[in-house]
Scaffold this motif. Structure first.
Motif, PDB file in Angstrom:
ATOM      1  N   ASP A 141       0.804  -1.220   0.000  1.00  8.87           N
ATOM      2  CA  ASP A 141       0.000   0.000   0.000  1.00  8.87           C
ATOM      3  C   ASP A 141       0.839   1.272   0.000  1.00  8.87           C
ATOM      4  OD1 ASP A 141       1.004  -0.385   2.534  1.00  8.87           O
ATOM      5  OD2 ASP A 141      -0.869   0.101   3.577  1.00  8.87           O
ATOM      6  N   HIS A 142       2.133   1.161  -0.295  1.00  6.85           N
ATOM      7  CA  HIS A 142       3.016   2.326  -0.336  1.00  6.85           C
ATOM      8  C   HIS A 142       3.118   2.864  -1.766  1.00  6.85           C
ATOM      9  CE1 HIS A 142       4.019   0.808   3.606  1.00  6.85           C
ATOM     10  NE2 HIS A 142       4.876   1.777   3.813  1.00  6.85           N
ATOM     11  N   THR A 143       3.131   4.186  -1.888  1.00  6.02           N
ATOM     12  CA  THR A 143       3.328   4.817  -3.196  1.00  6.02           C
ATOM     13  C   THR A 143       4.837   4.854  -3.501  1.00  6.02           C
ATOM     14  OG1 THR A 143       3.526   7.038  -2.260  1.00  6.02           O
ATOM     15  CG2 THR A 143       1.299   6.267  -2.861  1.00  6.02           C
ATOM     16  N   PRO A 144       5.207   5.091  -4.769  1.00  5.30           N
ATOM     17  CA  PRO A 144       6.634   5.154  -5.114  1.00  5.30           C
ATOM     18  C   PRO A 144       7.421   6.140  -4.250  1.00  5.30           C
ATOM     19  CG  PRO A 144       5.351   4.970  -7.105  1.00  5.30           C
ATOM     20  CD  PRO A 144       4.361   5.105  -5.980  1.00  5.30           C
ATOM     21  N   ALA A 145       6.816   7.282  -3.900  1.00  2.14           N
ATOM     22  CA  ALA A 145       7.517   8.280  -3.091  1.00  2.14           C
ATOM     23  C   ALA A 145       7.867   7.753  -1.703  1.00  2.14           C
ATOM     24  CB  ALA A 145       6.672   9.544  -2.965  1.00  2.14           C
ATOM     25  N   GLU A 146       7.155   6.720  -1.259  1.00  2.00           N
ATOM     26  CA  GLU A 146       7.392   6.134   0.066  1.00  2.00           C
ATOM     27  C   GLU A 146       8.326   4.937   0.001  1.00  2.00           C
ATOM     28  OE1 GLU A 146       3.082   7.074   2.144  1.00  2.00           O
ATOM     29  OE2 GLU A 146       3.217   5.405   0.733  1.00  2.00           O
ATOM     30  N   LEU A 147       8.901   4.674  -1.178  1.00  2.00           N
ATOM     31  CA  LEU A 147       9.779   3.526  -1.372  1.00  2.00           C
ATOM     32  C   LEU A 147      11.166   3.983  -1.810  1.00  2.00           C
ATOM     33  CD1 LEU A 147       7.310   1.275  -3.410  1.00  2.00           C
ATOM     34  CD2 LEU A 147       7.867   1.044  -0.977  1.00  2.00           C
ATOM     35  N   SER A 148      12.177   3.206  -1.456  1.00  2.00           N
ATOM     36  CA  SER A 148      13.534   3.494  -1.921  1.00  2.00           C
ATOM     37  C   SER A 148      13.651   3.146  -3.405  1.00  2.00           C
ATOM     38  CB  SER A 148      14.544   2.659  -1.123  1.00  2.00           C
ATOM     39  OG  SER A 148      14.392   1.278  -1.445  1.00  2.00           O
ATOM     40  N   GLY A 149      14.764   3.546  -4.017  1.00  2.00           N
ATOM     41  CA  GLY A 149      14.981   3.219  -5.421  1.00  2.00           C
ATOM     42  C   GLY A 149      14.975   1.722  -5.672  1.00  2.00           C
ATOM     43  N   GLY A 150      15.610   0.977  -4.790  1.00  2.00           N
ATOM     44  CA  GLY A 150      15.634  -0.477  -4.933  1.00  2.00           C
ATOM     45  C   GLY A 150      14.252  -1.080  -4.800  1.00  2.00           C
ATOM     46  N   GLN A 151      13.464  -0.558  -3.858  1.00  2.00           N
ATOM     47  CA  GLN A 151      12.099  -1.052  -3.691  1.00  2.00           C
ATOM     48  C   GLN A 151      11.243  -0.716  -4.912  1.00  2.00           C
ATOM     49  OE1 GLN A 151      11.402   0.912   0.086  1.00  2.00           O
ATOM     50  NE2 GLN A 151      11.349  -1.053   1.167  1.00  2.00           N
ATOM     51  N   GLN A 152      11.445   0.482  -5.472  1.00  2.00           N
ATOM     52  CA  GLN A 152      10.696   0.845  -6.673  1.00  2.00           C
ATOM     53  C   GLN A 152      11.027  -0.092  -7.834  1.00  2.00           C
ATOM     54  OE1 GLN A 152      10.310   5.123  -7.685  1.00  2.00           O
ATOM     55  NE2 GLN A 152      11.376   5.518  -5.764  1.00  2.00           N
ATOM     56  N   GLN A 153      12.301  -0.455  -7.963  1.00  5.49           N
ATOM     57  CA  GLN A 153      12.663  -1.380  -9.038  1.00  5.49           C
ATOM     58  C   GLN A 153      12.082  -2.769  -8.780  1.00  5.49           C
ATOM     59  OE1 GLN A 153      12.987  -1.472 -12.019  1.00  5.49           O
ATOM     60  NE2 GLN A 153      15.133  -1.105 -12.560  1.00  5.49           N
ATOM     61  N   ARG A 154      11.985  -3.169  -7.523  1.00  7.05           N
ATOM     62  CA  ARG A 154      11.338  -4.445  -7.202  1.00  7.05           C
ATOM     63  C   ARG A 154       9.853  -4.418  -7.580  1.00  7.05           C
ATOM     64  NH1 ARG A 154      13.827  -8.128  -3.549  1.00  7.05           N
ATOM     65  NH2 ARG A 154      15.971  -7.514  -3.099  1.00  7.05           N
ATOM     66  N   VAL A 155       9.203  -3.286  -7.343  1.00  9.32           N
ATOM     67  CA  VAL A 155       7.807  -3.149  -7.772  1.00  9.32           C
ATOM     68  C   VAL A 155       7.720  -3.270  -9.291  1.00  9.32           C
ATOM     69  CG1 VAL A 155       5.823  -1.589  -7.904  1.00  9.32           C
ATOM     70  CG2 VAL A 155       7.128  -1.755  -5.778  1.00  9.32           C
ATOM     71  N   ALA A 156       8.660  -2.622  -9.986  1.00  9.52           N
ATOM     72  CA  ALA A 156       8.673  -2.691 -11.447  1.00  9.52           C
ATOM     73  C   ALA A 156       8.881  -4.128 -11.928  1.00  9.52           C
ATOM     74  CB  ALA A 156       9.768  -1.777 -12.003  1.00  9.52           C
ATOM     75  N   ILE A 157       9.719  -4.876 -11.228  1.00  8.24           N
ATOM     76  CA  ILE A 157       9.943  -6.280 -11.593  1.00  8.24           C
ATOM     77  C   ILE A 157       8.691  -7.101 -11.311  1.00  8.24           C
ATOM     78  CG2 ILE A 157      11.268  -8.360 -11.021  1.00  8.24           C
ATOM     79  CD1 ILE A 157      13.686  -6.480 -10.550  1.00  8.24           C
ATOM     80  N   ALA A 158       8.037  -6.820 -10.175  1.00 11.95           N
ATOM     81  CA  ALA A 158       6.783  -7.516  -9.866  1.00 11.95           C
ATOM     82  C   ALA A 158       5.742  -7.250 -10.946  1.00 11.95           C
ATOM     83  CB  ALA A 158       6.259  -7.081  -8.496  1.00 11.95           C
ATOM     84  N   ARG A 159       5.659  -6.006 -11.396  1.00 13.13           N
ATOM     85  CA  ARG A 159       4.728  -5.659 -12.478  1.00 13.13           C
ATOM     86  C   ARG A 159       5.074  -6.429 -13.753  1.00 13.13           C
ATOM     87  NH1 ARG A 159       5.260   0.372 -14.097  1.00 13.13           N
ATOM     88  NH2 ARG A 159       7.243  -0.498 -14.810  1.00 13.13           N
ATOM     89  N   ALA A 160       6.372  -6.626 -14.005  1.00 16.55           N
ATOM     90  CA  ALA A 160       6.806  -7.320 -15.216  1.00 16.55           C
ATOM     91  C   ALA A 160       6.496  -8.820 -15.175  1.00 16.55           C
ATOM     92  CB  ALA A 160       8.305  -7.106 -15.439  1.00 16.55           C
ATOM     93  N   ILE A 161       6.480  -9.399 -13.957  1.00 18.50           N
ATOM     94  CA  ILE A 161       6.291 -10.848 -13.862  1.00 18.50           C
ATOM     95  C   ILE A 161       4.872 -11.248 -13.468  1.00 18.50           C
ATOM     96  CG2 ILE A 161       8.726 -11.217 -13.291  1.00 18.50           C
ATOM     97  CD1 ILE A 161       7.844 -11.710 -10.371  1.00 18.50           C
ATOM     98  N   VAL A 162       3.985 -10.264 -13.221  1.00 18.50           N
ATOM     99  CA  VAL A 162       2.644 -10.586 -12.736  1.00 18.50           C
ATOM    100  C   VAL A 162       1.846 -11.382 -13.769  1.00 18.50           C
ATOM    101  CG1 VAL A 162       1.475  -8.482 -13.538  1.00 18.50           C
ATOM    102  CG2 VAL A 162       0.688  -9.629 -11.447  1.00 18.50           C
ATOM    103  N   THR A 163       2.204 -11.255 -15.035  1.00 21.10           N
ATOM    104  CA  THR A 163       1.498 -11.983 -16.103  1.00 21.10           C
ATOM    105  C   THR A 163       2.141 -13.336 -16.395  1.00 21.10           C
ATOM    106  OG1 THR A 163       2.841 -10.858 -17.769  1.00 21.10           O
ATOM    107  CG2 THR A 163       0.714  -9.857 -17.210  1.00 21.10           C
ATOM    108  N   ASN A 164       3.130 -13.723 -15.577  1.00 17.65           N
ATOM    109  CA  ASN A 164       3.870 -14.971 -15.802  1.00 17.65           C
ATOM    110  C   ASN A 164       4.462 -15.032 -17.209  1.00 17.65           C
ATOM    111  OD1 ASN A 164       3.339 -16.204 -13.205  1.00 17.65           O
ATOM    112  ND2 ASN A 164       1.238 -16.517 -13.908  1.00 17.65           N
TER     113      ASN A 164
END
Length: 238
Positions: A141-164
């Motif tokens: 439930d955190h927005t990008p502004a509340e995440l570190s750069g590494g955490q933001q990239q992890r979110v981006a990776i999660a978005r990339a793999i959510v469709t398997n």
């Protein structure tokens, strides 16, 4: 061990412009990427590596030559068919994260499923599973502004793999990160490759990051200069 080729390029060229203004970015590239491989693509600016990755990501088409994805000749597909292939089989990670600023992590991860028309319950279930896989389940439930750069990239990776996806294309995924965080992201990509069987194609300028790959492809002047098998991968124990 990598299996059959999921991607094959044969005599692929790419020319931009016409006549005296024409520029040949690719000059006849042959490349096989086997299912389950982790490939680092390297080369100086203007070497053709970004053009090749755009073609592999179905964002562009060759001027001539053949590009087959899972046996399908991609150069014969129209724009809508290529878009469908991207949505079903490919995931993308960029240097700049590309997250929606006012949207929390879970909603960012759900976006590809929203574009697919998946129902809300299914989106949330798959989105949470993807966040858990990258170690951010508690940060949903955190927005990008509340995440570190590494955490933001992890979110981006999660978005990339959510469709398997079958293939994950990463364009300088550690380019905006410090050394420690870069290692964490590369270890995550290695884990996704090793444990989830996702084929990874990564552009990088950094030899330390390329050392995580199983195969390293060097581009120069629109051609593949060399392909080496990395027998001593960083982050993988025998």
């Amino acid at each position: 061990m990598a299996g059959e080729p999921i991607i094959s390029l044969r005599r692929v060229t790419k020319t931009y412009g016409n006549g005296a203004m024409a520029f040949q970015a690719l000059k006849g590239v042959d490349l096989d990427v086997r299912e389950g491989d982790f490939v680092a693509v390297m080369g100086p600016s203007g070497s053709g590596k970004s053009t090749a990755m755009n073609i592999l990501g179905c964002l562009d088409v060759p001027t001539s030559g053949s590009f087959r994805f899972k046996g399908v000749p991609v150069e014969t597909l129209d724009r809508d068919q290529r878009a469908l292939l991207r949505r079903r089989y490919l995931g993308f990670v960029f240097q700049g994260f590309n997250l929606l600023a006012r949207t929390d992590a879970l909603e960012n991860v759900e976006l590809p499923l929203l574009y697919r028309g998946e129902e809300r319950a299914r989106r949330r279930e798959a989105g949470m599973a993807a966040l858990e896989k990258v170690g951010l389940g508690k940060w949903w439930d955190h927005t990008p502004a509340e995440l570190s750069g590494g955490q933001q990239q992890r979110v981006a990776i999660a978005r990339a793999i959510v469709t398997n996806p079958d293939v994950l294309l990463a364009d300088e995924p550690t380019g905006n990160l410090d050394s420690k965080t870069s290692v964490e992201i590369m270890e995550l990509l290695t884990e996704l490759n090793e444990k989830s069987g996702i084929t990874v194609l990564m552009v990088t300028h950094e030899p330390d990051m390329a050392a995580y790959a199983r195969t390293i492809v060097h581009f120069r002047d629109g051609l593949i200069e060399s392909i080496e098998q990395n027998e001593h991968r960083t982050g993988v124990t025998a």
